[in-house]
Scaffold this active site. Sequence first.
Site, short mmCIF file in Angstrom:
data_model
loop_
_atom_site.label_atom_id
_atom_site.label_comp_id
_atom_site.label_asym_id
_atom_site.label_seq_id
_atom_site.Cartn_x
_atom_site.Cartn_y
_atom_site.Cartn_z
N ASN A 520 42.79 40.75 38.62
CA ASN A 520 43.07 39.97 39.83
C ASN A 520 42.35 40.41 41.10
O ASN A 520 42.35 39.67 42.07
CB ASN A 520 44.57 39.97 40.11
N TYR A 521 41.80 41.59 41.12
CA TYR A 521 41.25 42.08 42.38
C TYR A 521 39.77 42.42 42.36
O TYR A 521 39.14 42.49 43.40
CB TYR A 521 42.03 43.32 42.84
#
Length: 563
Positions: A520-521
């Site tokens: 997600n990052y």
Amino acid sequence: CSRWEEEKNEDGVKWMQLEHRGPYFVPPYEPLPKDVHFYYDGKPLKLSLATEEVATFYAKMLDHEYTTKEIFQNNFFHDWRKEMTSEEQEIIKDLDKCDFGEIHKYFVDKNEARKALPKEEKQKLKEEADKIQEEYGYCILDGHREKIGNFKTEPPGLFRGRGEHPKMGMLKKRIMPEDVIINCSKDSKIPKPPEGHKWKEVRFDNTVTWLASWTENIQNTLKYIMLNPSSKLKGEKDWQKYEVARRLKDVVHTIRAQYRKDWKSKEIKKRQRAVALYFIDKLALRAGNEKEEGETADTVGCCSLRVEHIQLHPQLDGQEHVVEFDFLGKDSIRYYNKVSVEKPVFKNLQLFMKNKDPTDDLFDHLNTTFLNKHLQHLMDGLTAKVFRTYNASITLQEQLKALTNPEDNIAGKLLSYNRANRAVAILCNHQRSIPKTFAKSMQVLQEKIDAKKKQVEEAQEEVKKAEDEFKDTKDAKAEANVEKKKKLLKRLEEQLAKMNIQATDKEENKQIALGTSKLNYLDPRITVAWCKKFGIPIERIYNKTQREKFAWAIDMTGEDFEF
DNA sequence: GTCAAGACTTGGAAGAATATTT
DNA sequence: AAATATTCTTCCAAGTCTTGAC
């Protein structure tokens, strides 16, 4: 590549065509066999179907810590009683007198039996599951067949919150077609509700991406059926997210200068905003929306920090202006950190805390709406969470640059990658509980390493011996033997080195969860570029699912990509 | 503007599948 | 072949931020 480059729709339209089969409903409750009993106060008691079903939810969880918690027990018992007939309510008045042991055992045995099934039976079960997946697991979106993320309704059961959740143990009701809203395109084959049922509603809203939704009864919020991350729709959104984060790179210096200036603002509101933004930027804290009290576990993010969550130390361990953070963040994961901050930040914090109770808000003039309004003004599309994405990705890129040694072999480079990944996970406070078998498996690995060391030593002596023999005899056979022994030694040394790397990696990773940041990052293009540059096969970093999710990045990225 | 509802991303744990060891 | 360890997948809760109603 073209798949990712089709022009995008304006005005919030997400698709032109959407066709699917609707959700797959979990099978109805199967009553317990006659010989499995529930006991109340030591005596067997035949339960009505609904009561029995809820009892099995509890029975299944018996060896879970949840069921030892008073809140869980009370919530469960309260909701269970609502399912009972009036006769049952008359009898069953005390949870402590309920014996679910036999029911529990029944499910444990059933589980074992399923695991012990012969190969062909297992195969058959798998084929059935695949068939359902094939039928319900895909949709057609704008002509592409796309995988759906969660195509099954959630089964009924007992709600398990995280942390000290006030609603733990409550009964999660079974979802019926009558609860479900279907979303699809008007001209598509409208999904048929199961025999004898009808949908709550069928709508044709192409400004949203979900295929079906229902309201869950615990928090009264909506749940959705949406596409898998491998879908074009999700992929493009993901790409967009990283592009916003990359734009932040261009203005982040201005923004930092701005909030430094605002530390001295005349307006308290601005000061609080500037200090909060400093935390969000430097420590990668989450925004911290307000939450309804008593509805969820007591957790906070930046804007919702309370006085009790920080301690100020003018001096600590040889550092100045240290702020000690200790609070529960998302999912009740503890955030504990001691940070030396700039002096004006420290002074401001002292000011914000003056004359306040521990339970008062630290930033009492601030909320996420106000903060995000300001950020939006500084850069189009900027919100608090973009800082997390930006700082995570830029950290990965910098760490990879700093840690990768081109001379290393693949294992060594992978260790560097993991370490870079780990630096990000630490920044974002992504933690996991130490695996139950950690100590044991670490010990096993250590023993293997010791054994391998011994082997290496022995091989060294073998080499020496062979060399001596060659010196004496000078014959070809002895020379070949030297080569052979050297080769063996080299192989053993490599094995040892690999094990050492593995052990280091494992130890450093025991309490860190890498998955979330990876998924997600971290802009996947950074990873793809790194792999290309150093000749690492992408499969060594991303498994199949991850490669599908990041297909857009794998398609488009060259080795010179810079975040 | 405020507040709640809605939509979508992010999160660790548990369960399932697979690999490795015995 | 069974047992165990590791990796992958699923699950669904819990955040963030936007939108819509008033």
